[in-house]
Design a protein around this motif. Structure first.
Motif, PDB file in Angstrom:
ATOM      1  N   GLY A 159       0.768  -1.228   0.000  1.00 26.31           N
ATOM      2  CA  GLY A 159       0.000   0.000   0.000  1.00 26.31           C
ATOM      3  C   GLY A 159       0.804   1.286   0.000  1.00 26.31           C
ATOM      4  N   GLY A 160       2.111   1.191  -0.111  1.00 28.64           N
ATOM      5  CA  GLY A 160       2.932   2.393  -0.081  1.00 28.64           C
ATOM      6  C   GLY A 160       3.504   2.742  -1.440  1.00 28.64           C
ATOM      7  N   ASP A 186       3.391   2.812  -7.326  1.00 23.86           N
ATOM      8  CA  ASP A 186       2.676   2.145  -6.248  1.00 23.86           C
ATOM      9  C   ASP A 186       3.361   0.802  -5.990  1.00 23.86           C
ATOM     10  OD1 ASP A 186       0.848   0.589  -4.730  1.00 23.86           O
ATOM     11  OD2 ASP A 186      -0.816   1.801  -5.471  1.00 23.86           O
ATOM     12  N   ALA A 187       3.768   0.556  -4.763  1.00 18.48           N
ATOM     13  CA  ALA A 187       4.488  -0.678  -4.432  1.00 18.48           C
ATOM     14  C   ALA A 187       3.656  -1.921  -4.723  1.00 18.48           C
ATOM     15  CB  ALA A 187       4.920  -0.647  -2.974  1.00 18.48           C
ATOM     16  N   LYS A 236       2.512  -7.321  -7.330  1.00 18.35           N
ATOM     17  CA  LYS A 236       1.715  -8.060  -8.319  1.00 18.35           C
ATOM     18  C   LYS A 236       2.586  -8.583  -9.458  1.00 18.35           C
ATOM     19  CE  LYS A 236      -2.573  -5.752  -7.205  1.00 18.35           C
ATOM     20  NZ  LYS A 236      -3.579  -4.790  -7.587  1.00 18.35           N
ATOM     21  N   LEU A 237       3.574  -7.828  -9.874  1.00 19.40           N
ATOM     22  CA  LEU A 237       4.480  -8.275 -10.933  1.00 19.40           C
ATOM     23  C   LEU A 237       5.273  -9.500 -10.486  1.00 19.40           C
ATOM     24  CD1 LEU A 237       5.937  -7.920 -13.664  1.00 19.40           C
ATOM     25  CD2 LEU A 237       7.527  -6.398 -12.467  1.00 19.40           C
ATOM     26  N   TYR A 255       5.918 -15.482 -10.516  1.00 22.52           N
ATOM     27  CA  TYR A 255       5.967 -16.719  -9.751  1.00 22.52           C
ATOM     28  C   TYR A 255       4.861 -17.682 -10.203  1.00 22.52           C
ATOM     29  CZ  TYR A 255       5.611 -20.038  -5.942  1.00 22.52           C
ATOM     30  OH  TYR A 255       5.530 -21.188  -5.217  1.00 22.52           O
ATOM     31  N   VAL A 256       3.648 -17.182 -10.302  1.00 20.76           N
ATOM     32  CA  VAL A 256       2.514 -18.021 -10.707  1.00 20.76           C
ATOM     33  C   VAL A 256       2.721 -18.538 -12.122  1.00 20.76           C
ATOM     34  CG1 VAL A 256       0.042 -17.985 -11.253  1.00 20.76           C
ATOM     35  CG2 VAL A 256       0.874 -16.976  -9.121  1.00 20.76           C
ATOM     36  N   MET A 257       3.187 -17.694 -13.021  1.00 20.79           N
ATOM     37  CA  MET A 257       3.410 -18.102 -14.399  1.00 20.79           C
ATOM     38  C   MET A 257       4.452 -19.220 -14.468  1.00 20.79           C
ATOM     39  SD  MET A 257       4.268 -15.763 -17.753  1.00 20.79           S
ATOM     40  CE  MET A 257       5.848 -15.236 -17.145  1.00 20.79           C
ATOM     41  N   SER A 258       5.552 -19.088 -13.752  1.00 18.76           N
ATOM     42  CA  SER A 258       6.588 -20.118 -13.800  1.00 18.76           C
ATOM     43  C   SER A 258       6.098 -21.420 -13.164  1.00 18.76           C
ATOM     44  CB  SER A 258       7.878 -19.639 -13.151  1.00 18.76           C
ATOM     45  OG  SER A 258       7.700 -19.416 -11.775  1.00 18.76           O
TER      46      SER A 258
END
Length: 69
Positions: free
Chosen positions: A19-20, A36-37, A42-43, A48-51
């Motif tokens: 949120g920072g 936005d952090a 999310k990136l 991670y999810v894709m791999s």
């Protein structure tokens, strides 16, 4: 505020990142951007999810893929 020195940039952020704002300063040019952090979180999660999905597909049998087992 916390700082992290990476290979090509320095990152300044509030504790926990959630949120920072994240300030990225290029070591070569000194240019600074603020993002936005949550976008970074999310990136990293996306990568991670894709791999993980690719790994599961590479290990799956044709039946597991076609029948969604």
């Amino acid at each position: 505020m916390h700082s992290y020195d990476g290979k090509t940039a320095t990152f300044h952020f509030d504790g926990g990142l959630k949120g920072g704002d994240l300030y990225i300063i290029c070591k070569d040019t000194g240019k600074e951007i603020k993002i936005d952090a949550d976008d970074v979180i999310k990136l990293v999660a996306y990568e991670y999810v894709m791999s993980e999905k690719i790994s599961k597909l590479e290990q799956a049998t044709p039946e597991q893929i076609l029948l969604n087992d």
